[in-house]
Write a protein that holds these residues in place. Structure first.
Motif, short mmCIF file in Angstrom:
data_model
loop_
_atom_site.label_atom_id
_atom_site.label_comp_id
_atom_site.label_asym_id
_atom_site.label_seq_id
_atom_site.Cartn_x
_atom_site.Cartn_y
_atom_site.Cartn_z
N ARG A 123 0.80 -1.22 0.00
CA ARG A 123 0.00 0.00 0.00
C ARG A 123 0.84 1.28 0.00
O ARG A 123 0.35 2.34 0.32
CB ARG A 123 -0.94 -0.02 1.20
N ASN A 148 1.31 3.49 3.71
CA ASN A 148 0.44 2.39 4.07
C ASN A 148 -1.03 2.82 4.11
O ASN A 148 -1.79 2.43 4.99
CB ASN A 148 0.88 1.85 5.44
N ASN A 195 8.39 -2.56 12.20
CA ASN A 195 8.04 -2.27 10.80
C ASN A 195 9.23 -1.77 10.01
O ASN A 195 9.39 -2.10 8.84
CB ASN A 195 6.96 -1.18 10.73
#
Ligand SMILES: Nc1ncnc2c1ncn2[C@@H]1O[C@H](COP(=O)(O)OP(=O)(O)OP(=O)(O)O)[C@@H](O)[C@H]1O
Ligand SMILES: [Mg+2]
Length: 362
Positions: free
Chosen positions: A51, A55, A139
């Protein structure tokens, strides 16, 4: 490896129709706040799986009051040109991201594209990497792993799905033990894969930082470490499985899984002494840039991957150290850079042949 030759953004974020070409290795996008610099990087990042850099959900990417977005770009992959389209399709009130390579939608084409494109990303909020929550740091590391292992995000998703499923089973009144055992075995297998991937990623960065130290004047030594209550040096599949079993009733009550890679933190030790969170904001930016430089070195020299660098708002708050790190990256690698900042002058230290884009005026 891939180089972006041009891009066209239609009904994407603030753009009706934005079109430009990139002929240089160093592309600097500048302009006022809100002119769309980050949106352009986001459009570029959508060529890969997922994405994009923010994101974001697909709906927010579509220009307000429009139906769908459409991105076209020309990619050069090993001297061949490919026409890539990325667009949304709405079905049953849900948006789907579609990618075609030379009008081909097949899985083979997509796999080829995903294997050919890799990004290294700097976002302004990364200046606060060591102040942010552990999930942000996980992340960050996961994105670095993803830059050389394009199916890694699938592993993370499968792991998260299994965790949710296990809690659901635990919280039903009639416990299906076979099903639960199966899911727990899956969690152990995915979880160990994630632990191992992160540990080897961190090892590569530490190794590269050590190697780079010989030619670069770093302000300090940086060593990354995983901090995890459960995973010490190593853990066997059986021990992992036993741990999940032992914590069934705890996890049921708590509504989450007490141990596993979703609970790890990644810390950076400076000069064998303090954690990076104690450094100043600018010094923390240095640490992040050092990690990105190390990862770039690793990708180029050991994985034969030439990543595309998307560095958003990199122009601001650059002291001499951070400028030097950025210049080192630009001079060292024959890869494509996209840098953004509000003012052209922020990049006056860049002597290499750079192409400047005034996004406010485009
Ligand atoms: N779906 C959308 N439709 C229309 N406009 C949008 C949409 N999403 C975002 N925008 C607008 O896009 C504009 C540009 O955003 P962007 O974040 O790219 O700016 P920027 O140039 O990076 O600014 P800064 O220098 O502050 O980082 C913002 O004003 C935002 O409101
Ligand atoms: Mg921005």
């Amino acid at each position: 490896m891939a180089k972006i030759k041009n891009i066209e953004l239609k009904n994407f974020r603030n753009f009706n129709n934005f079109k430009t070409s990139f002929d240089h290795k160093l592309n600097i996008l500048f302009g006022d706040n809100g002119c769309g610099k980050t949106n352009i990087l986001e459009g570029i990042s959508l060529i890969a799986k997922g994405r994009g850099i923010r994101n974001s959900n697909l709906f927010n990417l579509i220009k307000k009051n429009e139906e769908n977005f459409f991105i076209n770009n020309n990619l050069e992959i090993q001297k061949n040109n490919f026409d890539i389209n990325i667009y949304t399709e709405k079905k049953d009130n849900k948006f789907k991201k579609i990618i075609s390579v030379n009008d081909d939608l097949s899985k083979e084409s997509l796999d080829f594209l995903n294997e050919s494109i890799s990004y290294l990303i700097f976002l302004p909020e990364m200046e606060r990497l060591f102040q942010a929550s552990p999930s942000y740091r996980r992340n960050f590391i996961d994105r670095l792993i993803f830059s050389s292992k394009n199916d890694y995000n699938r592993l993370i998703n499968k792991y998260k799905k299994s965790l949710t499923e296990r809690i659901k089973i635990l919280q039903t009144n009639k416990l299906d033990t076979d099903w639960l055992n199966n899911i727990e075995r899956e969690i152990c297998s995915f979880g160990l894969d994630i632990y191992n991937s992160r540990i080897s990623q961190i090892k590569h960065i530490n190794n590269e930082l050590n190697t780079l130290k010989k030619d670069h004047q770093f302000q300090f030594d940086v060593e990354l470490k995983i901090k995890d209550e459960f995973y010490k040096n190593k853990i066997s599949f059986e021990d992992y499985l036993k741990n999940l079993k032992d914590f069934r009733s705890y996890d049921k009550q708590y509504g989450g899984t007490k141990f596993g890679p979703h609970r790890s933190d990644i810390i950076s030790i400076i000069n064998n002494d303090i954690e990076a969170s104690l450094l100043s904001t600018g010094q923390q930016k240095t640490v992040v840039l050092m990690i990105l430089l190390a990862q770039c070195n690793y990708l180029v020299n050991f994985k034969n991957i030439n990543p595309i660098l998307l560095f958003d708002e990199i122009g601001s708050h650059l002291d001499n150290n951070n400028r030097q790190l950025l210049l080192d990256m630009i001079n060292k690698f024959d890869i494509q850079f996209f840098l953004t900042g509000t003012d052209k002058n922020l990049f006056s230290f860049v002597s290499t042949n750079a192409q400047f884009y005034n996004i406010t005026e485009l």
